[in-house]
Design a protein around this motif. Sequence first.
Motif, PDB file in Angstrom:
ATOM      1  N   SER A 161       0.886  -1.186   0.034  1.00  0.00           N
ATOM      2  CA  SER A 161       0.180   0.225   0.044  1.00  0.00           C
ATOM      3  C   SER A 161       1.025   1.115   0.099  1.00  0.00           C
ATOM      4  O   SER A 161       0.264   2.211  -0.211  1.00  0.00           O
ATOM      5  N   MET A 162       2.178   1.144   0.389  1.00  0.00           N
ATOM      6  CA  MET A 162       2.929   2.439   0.341  1.00  0.00           C
ATOM      7  C   MET A 162       4.524   1.893   0.305  1.00  0.00           C
ATOM      8  O   MET A 162       4.737   0.595   0.797  1.00  0.00           O
ATOM      9  N   ILE A 163       5.144   2.489  -0.389  1.00  0.00           N
ATOM     10  CA  ILE A 163       6.791   2.001  -0.511  1.00  0.00           C
ATOM     11  C   ILE A 163       7.586   2.596   0.447  1.00  0.00           C
ATOM     12  O   ILE A 163       7.036   3.498   1.159  1.00  0.00           O
ATOM     13  N   SER A 164       8.262   1.662   1.120  1.00  0.00           N
ATOM     14  CA  SER A 164       9.382   2.156   2.068  1.00  0.00           C
ATOM     15  C   SER A 164      10.355   3.223   1.655  1.00  0.00           C
ATOM     16  O   SER A 164      11.199   2.699   0.841  1.00  0.00           O
ATOM     17  N   ASP A 165      10.428   4.135   2.189  1.00  0.00           N
ATOM     18  CA  ASP A 165      11.324   5.277   1.778  1.00  0.00           C
ATOM     19  C   ASP A 165      12.176   5.725   2.948  1.00  0.00           C
ATOM     20  O   ASP A 165      12.883   6.687   2.805  1.00  0.00           O
ATOM     21  N   GLY A 166      12.074   4.992   3.942  1.00  0.00           N
ATOM     22  CA  GLY A 166      12.912   4.957   5.054  1.00  0.00           C
ATOM     23  C   GLY A 166      12.597   6.253   6.253  1.00  0.00           C
ATOM     24  O   GLY A 166      13.144   6.282   7.198  1.00  0.00           O
ATOM     25  N   CYS A 167      11.612   7.070   5.797  1.00  0.00           N
ATOM     26  CA  CYS A 167      10.900   7.933   6.626  1.00  0.00           C
ATOM     27  C   CYS A 167       9.788   7.273   7.285  1.00  0.00           C
ATOM     28  O   CYS A 167       9.260   6.342   7.083  1.00  0.00           O
ATOM     29  N   GLN A 168       9.342   8.168   8.580  1.00  0.00           N
ATOM     30  CA  GLN A 168       8.026   7.740   9.178  1.00  0.00           C
ATOM     31  C   GLN A 168       6.850   8.610   8.953  1.00  0.00           C
ATOM     32  O   GLN A 168       7.060   9.735   8.809  1.00  0.00           O
ATOM     33  N   TRP A 169       5.840   7.794   8.419  1.00  0.00           N
ATOM     34  CA  TRP A 169       4.681   8.751   8.063  1.00  0.00           C
ATOM     35  C   TRP A 169       3.294   8.281   8.816  1.00  0.00           C
ATOM     36  O   TRP A 169       3.446   7.368   9.156  1.00  0.00           O
ATOM     37  N   ARG A 170       2.862   9.450   8.769  1.00  0.00           N
ATOM     38  CA  ARG A 170       1.374   9.284   9.534  1.00  0.00           C
ATOM     39  C   ARG A 170       0.327   9.764   8.545  1.00  0.00           C
ATOM     40  O   ARG A 170       0.450  10.736   7.798  1.00  0.00           O
ATOM     41  N   LYS A 171      -0.527   8.829   8.499  1.00  0.00           N
ATOM     42  CA  LYS A 171      -1.606   9.018   7.609  1.00  0.00           C
ATOM     43  C   LYS A 171      -2.635   9.974   8.138  1.00  0.00           C
ATOM     44  O   LYS A 171      -3.090   9.928   9.424  1.00  0.00           O
ATOM     45  N   TYR A 172      -2.997  11.076   7.487  1.00  0.00           N
ATOM     46  CA  TYR A 172      -3.952  12.094   8.183  1.00  0.00           C
ATOM     47  C   TYR A 172      -5.158  12.315   7.472  1.00  0.00           C
ATOM     48  O   TYR A 172      -5.987  13.067   7.735  1.00  0.00           O
ATOM     49  N   GLY A 173      -5.121  11.549   6.070  1.00  0.00           N
ATOM     50  CA  GLY A 173      -6.420  11.566   5.458  1.00  0.00           C
ATOM     51  C   GLY A 173      -6.425  10.537   4.211  1.00  0.00           C
ATOM     52  O   GLY A 173      -5.593  10.301   3.828  1.00  0.00           O
ATOM     53  N   GLN A 174      -7.668  10.749   3.601  1.00  0.00           N
ATOM     54  CA  GLN A 174      -7.797   9.782   2.695  1.00  0.00           C
ATOM     55  C   GLN A 174      -9.188  10.312   1.914  1.00  0.00           C
ATOM     56  O   GLN A 174     -10.156  10.506   2.258  1.00  0.00           O
ATOM     57  N   LYS A 175      -8.884  10.388   0.530  1.00  0.00           N
ATOM     58  CA  LYS A 175      -9.990  10.827  -0.357  1.00  0.00           C
ATOM     59  C   LYS A 175     -10.247  10.152  -1.653  1.00  0.00           C
ATOM     60  O   LYS A 175      -9.054   9.585  -2.042  1.00  0.00           O
ATOM     61  N   MET A 176     -11.280  10.251  -2.046  1.00  0.00           N
ATOM     62  CA  MET A 176     -11.556   9.707  -3.503  1.00  0.00           C
ATOM     63  C   MET A 176     -11.190  10.761  -4.453  1.00  0.00           C
ATOM     64  O   MET A 176     -11.830  11.875  -4.569  1.00  0.00           O
ATOM     65  N   ALA A 177     -10.203  10.499  -5.199  1.00  0.00           N
ATOM     66  CA  ALA A 177      -9.969  11.684  -6.260  1.00  0.00           C
ATOM     67  C   ALA A 177     -10.700  11.412  -7.640  1.00  0.00           C
ATOM     68  O   ALA A 177     -11.002  10.455  -7.920  1.00  0.00           O
ATOM     69  N   LYS A 178     -10.982  12.479  -8.158  1.00  0.00           N
ATOM     70  CA  LYS A 178     -11.750  12.334  -9.420  1.00  0.00           C
ATOM     71  C   LYS A 178     -11.047  11.721 -10.578  1.00  0.00           C
ATOM     72  O   LYS A 178      -9.764  11.980 -10.586  1.00  0.00           O
ATOM     73  N   GLY A 179     -11.693  10.757 -11.226  1.00  0.00           N
ATOM     74  CA  GLY A 179     -10.944  10.147 -12.354  1.00  0.00           C
ATOM     75  C   GLY A 179     -10.488   8.858 -11.867  1.00  0.00           C
ATOM     76  O   GLY A 179      -9.377   8.400 -12.730  1.00  0.00           O
ATOM     77  N   ASN A 180     -10.259   8.693 -10.634  1.00  0.00           N
ATOM     78  CA  ASN A 180      -9.647   7.501 -10.214  1.00  0.00           C
ATOM     79  C   ASN A 180     -10.228   6.611  -9.050  1.00  0.00           C
ATOM     80  O   ASN A 180     -10.678   7.212  -8.138  1.00  0.00           O
ATOM     81  N   PRO A 181     -10.661   5.664  -9.551  1.00  0.00           N
ATOM     82  CA  PRO A 181     -11.326   4.580  -8.544  1.00  0.00           C
ATOM     83  C   PRO A 181     -10.724   4.373  -7.050  1.00  0.00           C
ATOM     84  O   PRO A 181     -11.406   3.969  -6.228  1.00  0.00           O
ATOM     85  N   CYS A 182      -9.256   4.306  -7.243  1.00  0.00           N
ATOM     86  CA  CYS A 182      -8.680   4.201  -5.925  1.00  0.00           C
ATOM     87  C   CYS A 182      -8.556   5.441  -5.305  1.00  0.00           C
ATOM     88  O   CYS A 182      -8.302   6.314  -5.641  1.00  0.00           O
ATOM     89  N   PRO A 183      -8.658   5.284  -3.865  1.00  0.00           N
ATOM     90  CA  PRO A 183      -8.714   6.401  -3.065  1.00  0.00           C
ATOM     91  C   PRO A 183      -7.082   6.889  -2.806  1.00  0.00           C
ATOM     92  O   PRO A 183      -6.057   6.249  -3.102  1.00  0.00           O
ATOM     93  N   ARG A 184      -7.020   8.181  -2.678  1.00  0.00           N
ATOM     94  CA  ARG A 184      -5.494   8.837  -2.529  1.00  0.00           C
ATOM     95  C   ARG A 184      -5.326   8.971  -0.825  1.00  0.00           C
ATOM     96  O   ARG A 184      -6.203   9.778  -0.198  1.00  0.00           O
ATOM     97  N   ALA A 185      -4.321   8.471  -0.529  1.00  0.00           N
ATOM     98  CA  ALA A 185      -4.060   8.580   0.865  1.00  0.00           C
ATOM     99  C   ALA A 185      -2.962   9.824   1.045  1.00  0.00           C
ATOM    100  O   ALA A 185      -1.925  10.176   0.284  1.00  0.00           O
ATOM    101  N   TYR A 186      -3.059  10.355   2.332  1.00  0.00           N
ATOM    102  CA  TYR A 186      -2.390  11.654   2.546  1.00  0.00           C
ATOM    103  C   TYR A 186      -1.551  11.334   3.851  1.00  0.00           C
ATOM    104  O   TYR A 186      -2.028  10.891   4.911  1.00  0.00           O
ATOM    105  N   TYR A 187      -0.064  11.452   3.576  1.00  0.00           N
ATOM    106  CA  TYR A 187       0.743  11.231   4.925  1.00  0.00           C
ATOM    107  C   TYR A 187       1.564  12.575   5.142  1.00  0.00           C
ATOM    108  O   TYR A 187       1.624  13.090   4.327  1.00  0.00           O
ATOM    109  N   ARG A 188       2.043  12.484   6.398  1.00  0.00           N
ATOM    110  CA  ARG A 188       2.917  13.730   6.784  1.00  0.00           C
ATOM    111  C   ARG A 188       3.952  12.852   7.364  1.00  0.00           C
ATOM    112  O   ARG A 188       3.776  11.861   8.001  1.00  0.00           O
ATOM    113  N   CYS A 189       5.321  13.684   7.183  1.00  0.00           N
ATOM    114  CA  CYS A 189       6.241  12.849   7.961  1.00  0.00           C
ATOM    115  C   CYS A 189       6.301  13.177   9.558  1.00  0.00           C
ATOM    116  O   CYS A 189       5.930  14.470   9.887  1.00  0.00           O
TER     117      CYS A 189
END
Length: 477
Positions: free
Chosen positions: A259-287
Amino acid sequence: MNFPTRLVWDDGASSTRPSEKRAINEADFFSNKKNCSRGSSSRINLKEEVDRDDKRAQGFKVNMDLNLQITSCESESHEDCEIKDEQTKNEREILFSELRRVSAENHQLKDLLNQLNKNYNILQMQVVSLIQQQEQTQKSQIASKIEIINGRGEDRNNMNDRVVERQFMEMGQNGKEVKTEYDTRTIGNTTLNLPHRDPSESWDMKRLGKEKNQVPSQTHLHDSSTTPKLYGITSDIDQATEAAIRRARVSVRARSEASMISDGCQWRKYGQKMAKGNPCPRAYYRCTMSASCPVRKQVQRCAEDRSVLVTTYEGHHNHPLPQAAVAMASTTTSAATMLLSGSMPSSDPNSFLAKAAINPSSSSTISLASISASAPFPTITLDLTRVPEPRAQVPVPALHPNTLLQRPVLGESKFSGVQMSHELQLPQQSRDQAQKLPSLPEASRATTTNLAADSNFTAAIVAALSSFMGSGPQKLL
DNA sequence: CGTTTTTGACCGGCGC
DNA sequence: GCGCCGGTCAAAAACG
């Protein structure tokens, strides 16, 4: 030792024969007349002697034991016990003193460690504040130059070009950040096409509790009719630059089942939205590696190809990165820098293209990076989904291989292609360099910044990235 | 119990 | 002005 010449004892078993008893019981041990000639009696005497010896030995032994016991408890107690006690005491004291010494040493080491930690933290803070001061000073100087230029009434465009050119040269020399160039252009080119978004809207600003009215508006920046005051303009530059830098986005397309590639940083999910034109939800993370780190990322699967994960990074980290995160951070920062330095003034992809083409070393190409001019924010996309084809070695400009060519961190096991391509496609020259050089101690943001400051770096990174990813035919966009 | 994720609400920009 | 959209917030739920 003198033994009694006669030993008389009463053997109860032979008491019935008193005469024999006497004959048997009396013996002259020192008599020369041994009964050697008497066979049977001699055997008896021998046996008797043995018995006597045994009994005597037993008696002696008993006495000895008694004596020993008595002596140990009585005759030796005061001296030996005292000596032994003293020895034990001494040993104990030695042990205690040793323990105290080790404890003290341990304590000292702890103190030393604490002190080192404190010093390290202080130094780190000093470095950060120095860097910030340096940036402030530089921006003030630029603002002063602009003020002077404006005062002279010279042809603004020409002078802007000069300032940009000069600044660009300075950056190459002293390693200032590329965003400084952008600052200059920001001031000079008042029609800068910044994203139409209020910087105050940003999450970090809100989190810091800054009031909206403290943040200069875009229109203020765009207002070329007035000569801005020094502090005002630097503040504006700060805000605008920060906002622009932060708003520059680096999108990484990679195949991954996770669900998320590991890039060495720590992330916290703070939101998820359905974006227009894409059936897959978009997840928002912050460092979450630093409380104030402004870096965010969006993760979304590609609508066309669900196996492709699109990760979009925004902003740069304001804290030291773990080794594992350096590679990705360096790449995205470099790409963002490249994007900003090349395309920012006009948001025109051609300018970036032109810049990349200027340097012969960059003629190798980018087939995997593209810039979106239509996106609301300047975005560079690194497409790692294409399977790279082996190709001839590409000379990579002299940049520190370890910075860009750290161990890949994109993937975890599910991540396809990149790691292999990284190692396979890396030019031998760079591999050799990377092996010779000591591993960078936490190739820091500063390193990245300094690298990015090189005027050739943008082109260099193009070549490095293309080489790094094993790009195919020359192509941009 | 502290941290992280989920998810509906909210906000601002933008187009109409 | 209204609705859409992207992005963020924050309370509740889930998790370790």
